[in-house]
Design a protein around this motif. Structure first.
Motif, mmCIF file in Angstrom:
data_model
loop_
_atom_site.group_PDB
_atom_site.id
_atom_site.type_symbol
_atom_site.label_atom_id
_atom_site.label_comp_id
_atom_site.label_asym_id
_atom_site.label_seq_id
_atom_site.Cartn_x
_atom_site.Cartn_y
_atom_site.Cartn_z
ATOM 1 N N ALA A 10 34.813 29.235 43.561
ATOM 2 C CA ALA A 10 34.521 30.368 44.450
ATOM 3 C C ALA A 10 34.207 30.135 45.624
ATOM 4 C CB ALA A 10 33.496 31.325 43.387
ATOM 5 N N GLU A 11 33.379 29.415 45.932
ATOM 6 C CA GLU A 11 32.780 29.357 47.377
ATOM 7 C C GLU A 11 34.028 28.857 48.369
ATOM 8 O OE1 GLU A 11 29.232 27.283 50.015
ATOM 9 O OE2 GLU A 11 29.092 27.217 47.652
ATOM 10 N N ALA A 12 34.520 27.626 47.787
ATOM 11 C CA ALA A 12 35.853 27.120 48.458
ATOM 12 C C ALA A 12 36.997 28.136 48.890
ATOM 13 C CB ALA A 12 36.290 25.827 47.823
ATOM 14 N N PHE A 13 37.059 28.778 47.539
ATOM 15 C CA PHE A 13 38.219 30.004 47.711
ATOM 16 C C PHE A 13 37.815 30.765 48.874
ATOM 17 C CE2 PHE A 13 40.507 33.334 45.954
ATOM 18 C CZ PHE A 13 41.599 33.140 45.177
ATOM 19 N N CYS A 14 36.498 31.380 48.969
ATOM 20 C CA CYS A 14 36.180 32.246 49.694
ATOM 21 C C CYS A 14 36.247 31.830 51.115
ATOM 22 C CB CYS A 14 34.816 32.798 49.540
ATOM 23 S SG CYS A 14 34.069 34.054 50.693
ATOM 24 N N ASN A 15 35.866 30.538 51.457
ATOM 25 C CA ASN A 15 36.009 29.903 52.603
ATOM 26 C C ASN A 15 37.278 29.822 53.274
ATOM 27 O OD1 ASN A 15 33.161 29.846 52.956
ATOM 28 N ND2 ASN A 15 33.241 27.663 52.245
ATOM 29 N N ILE A 16 38.166 29.341 52.464
ATOM 30 C CA ILE A 16 39.627 29.140 52.903
ATOM 31 C C ILE A 16 40.229 30.625 53.261
ATOM 32 C CG2 ILE A 16 41.958 28.812 51.851
ATOM 33 C CD1 ILE A 16 40.321 26.384 51.667
ATOM 34 N N GLU A 46 31.048 35.940 45.537
ATOM 35 C CA GLU A 46 30.994 36.988 44.493
ATOM 36 C C GLU A 46 32.281 37.556 44.119
ATOM 37 O OE1 GLU A 46 28.490 37.385 47.089
ATOM 38 O OE2 GLU A 46 27.001 35.973 46.143
ATOM 39 N N ASN A 47 32.767 38.322 45.147
ATOM 40 C CA ASN A 47 34.125 38.816 44.969
ATOM 41 C C ASN A 47 35.024 37.903 44.406
ATOM 42 O OD1 ASN A 47 33.116 41.322 45.169
ATOM 43 N ND2 ASN A 47 33.830 41.738 47.200
ATOM 44 N N CYS A 48 35.123 36.581 45.299
ATOM 45 C CA CYS A 48 35.976 35.537 44.943
ATOM 46 C C CYS A 48 36.070 35.162 43.406
ATOM 47 C CB CYS A 48 35.904 34.660 45.789
ATOM 48 S SG CYS A 48 36.729 34.844 47.505
ATOM 49 N N LYS A 49 34.795 35.023 43.009
ATOM 50 C CA LYS A 49 34.257 34.663 41.515
ATOM 51 C C LYS A 49 34.976 35.615 40.621
ATOM 52 C CE LYS A 49 30.617 32.664 40.776
ATOM 53 N NZ LYS A 49 28.928 32.266 40.674
ATOM 54 N N ALA A 50 34.715 36.871 40.966
ATOM 55 C CA ALA A 50 35.054 38.037 40.184
ATOM 56 C C ALA A 50 36.508 37.831 40.079
ATOM 57 C CB ALA A 50 34.836 39.466 40.597
ATOM 58 N N TRP A 51 37.328 37.679 41.219
ATOM 59 C CA TRP A 51 39.017 37.688 41.451
ATOM 60 C C TRP A 51 39.552 36.559 40.372
ATOM 61 C CZ3 TRP A 51 39.078 38.005 47.310
ATOM 62 C CH2 TRP A 51 38.631 39.195 47.789
ATOM 63 N N ILE A 52 38.728 35.512 40.446
ATOM 64 C CA ILE A 52 39.154 34.146 39.830
ATOM 65 C C ILE A 52 39.092 34.505 38.264
ATOM 66 C CG2 ILE A 52 38.487 31.721 39.176
ATOM 67 C CD1 ILE A 52 37.763 31.510 42.430
ATOM 68 N N ILE A 53 37.960 35.015 37.801
ATOM 69 C CA ILE A 53 37.820 35.262 36.362
ATOM 70 C C ILE A 53 38.390 36.470 35.628
ATOM 71 C CG2 ILE A 53 35.811 33.883 36.528
ATOM 72 C CD1 ILE A 53 34.131 36.441 36.000
ATOM 73 N N ASN A 54 39.126 37.217 36.471
ATOM 74 C CA ASN A 54 39.647 38.688 36.006
ATOM 75 C C ASN A 54 40.848 38.153 35.073
ATOM 76 O OD1 ASN A 54 41.380 40.649 35.731
ATOM 77 N ND2 ASN A 54 40.610 41.379 37.774
ATOM 78 N N GLU A 55 40.752 38.682 33.966
ATOM 79 C CA GLU A 55 41.829 38.447 33.117
ATOM 80 C C GLU A 55 43.249 38.802 33.135
ATOM 81 O OE1 GLU A 55 40.024 39.402 29.173
ATOM 82 O OE2 GLU A 55 38.463 37.817 29.367
ATOM 83 N N ASN A 56 43.377 39.814 34.288
ATOM 84 C CA ASN A 56 44.577 40.568 34.494
ATOM 85 C C ASN A 56 45.228 39.912 35.861
ATOM 86 O OD1 ASN A 56 44.579 42.425 32.257
ATOM 87 N ND2 ASN A 56 43.013 43.631 33.506
ATOM 88 N N SER A 57 44.878 38.861 36.127
ATOM 89 C CA SER A 57 45.388 38.121 37.375
ATOM 90 C C SER A 57 45.288 36.659 37.326
ATOM 91 C CB SER A 57 44.729 38.557 38.716
ATOM 92 O OG SER A 57 43.031 38.246 38.529
ATOM 93 N N ASN A 58 45.815 35.759 38.321
ATOM 94 C CA ASN A 58 45.886 34.290 38.087
ATOM 95 C C ASN A 58 45.575 34.167 39.485
ATOM 96 O OD1 ASN A 58 46.833 34.286 35.371
ATOM 97 N ND2 ASN A 58 49.109 34.241 36.178
ATOM 98 N N SER A 59 44.833 33.145 39.752
ATOM 99 C CA SER A 59 44.235 32.568 40.997
ATOM 100 C C SER A 59 44.514 30.908 40.769
ATOM 101 C CB SER A 59 42.702 32.704 41.047
ATOM 102 O OG SER A 59 42.440 34.185 41.193
ATOM 103 N N PHE A 60 45.036 30.713 42.057
ATOM 104 C CA PHE A 60 45.232 29.177 42.235
ATOM 105 C C PHE A 60 44.914 28.498 43.443
ATOM 106 C CE2 PHE A 60 48.795 31.260 39.931
ATOM 107 C CZ PHE A 60 48.878 30.619 38.632
ATOM 108 N N ILE A 61 44.574 27.343 43.571
ATOM 109 C CA ILE A 61 44.091 26.527 44.631
ATOM 110 C C ILE A 61 45.026 25.373 44.694
ATOM 111 C CG2 ILE A 61 41.778 27.400 44.566
ATOM 112 C CD1 ILE A 61 41.193 24.192 43.658
ATOM 113 N N ALA A 62 45.110 25.059 45.869
ATOM 114 C CA ALA A 62 45.884 23.764 46.390
ATOM 115 C C ALA A 62 44.795 22.828 46.938
ATOM 116 C CB ALA A 62 47.050 24.173 47.428
ATOM 117 N N GLU A 63 45.129 21.720 46.388
ATOM 118 C CA GLU A 63 44.166 20.365 47.010
ATOM 119 C C GLU A 63 45.158 19.451 47.680
ATOM 120 O OE1 GLU A 63 40.714 19.944 43.756
ATOM 121 O OE2 GLU A 63 42.533 19.414 43.001
#
Length: 149
Positions: A10-16, A46-63
């Protein structure tokens, strides 16, 4: 490498997201502090964490080289909420790869139409990836794309 985001991302997600908006989306906020503050207001860990764990959506990261360099979030209904990369990897195909994974993640859920509201900055990106701009008569930047399994 692209993978599903986890709560610990979540923290990295938000920072990106925040970095991309600040550094790449100048044509949208034009350096206007008020516009930028309003845009970034809900881009919290906090919002990014909520988006990531939301069961009605998918979140992805690229490394890349072990570092998170891009993020994408799509609703199971086909609404693409966001797709951002760090300035250092812009133009390397990472955003397109994230977009492709997000699209495929919902096509099996019977979402055949992907839709989004774009920024001015990303308009060309979405057109390049087959999205069609809607409502060209007004200044809305709404795009959609039909995805077939």
């Amino acid at each position: 490498m692209i993978r599903k985001a986890t709560e610990s991302d979540a923290e990295a997600f938000c920072n990106i997201i925040r970095t991309s908006i600040i550094e790449l989306c100048g044509p949208d906020h034009q350096g206007n502090k008020e516009i930028l503050e309003d845009w970034l207001e809900n881009k919290t860990v906090e919002n990014c964490k909520a988006w990531i764990i939301n069961e009605n959506s998918n979140s992805f990261i690229a490394e890349k080289n072990g570092n998170i360099v891009g993020v994408c979030h799509i609703g199971h209904n086909g609404h693409l909420f966001l797709c951002y990369v760090l300035p250092s990897v812009k133009g390397l195909g990472i955003g397109g790869a994230l977009l492709s994974v997000a699209e495929r993640s919902v096509v099996n859920l019977d979402s055949k139409l992907i839709f989004l509201e774009s920024t001015v900055t990303a308009r060309g990106f979405y057109k390049h990836h087959g999205y069609i701009e809607k409502n060209k008569d007004n200044n809305d930047l709404n795009f959609s794309k039909l995805i077939l399994p």
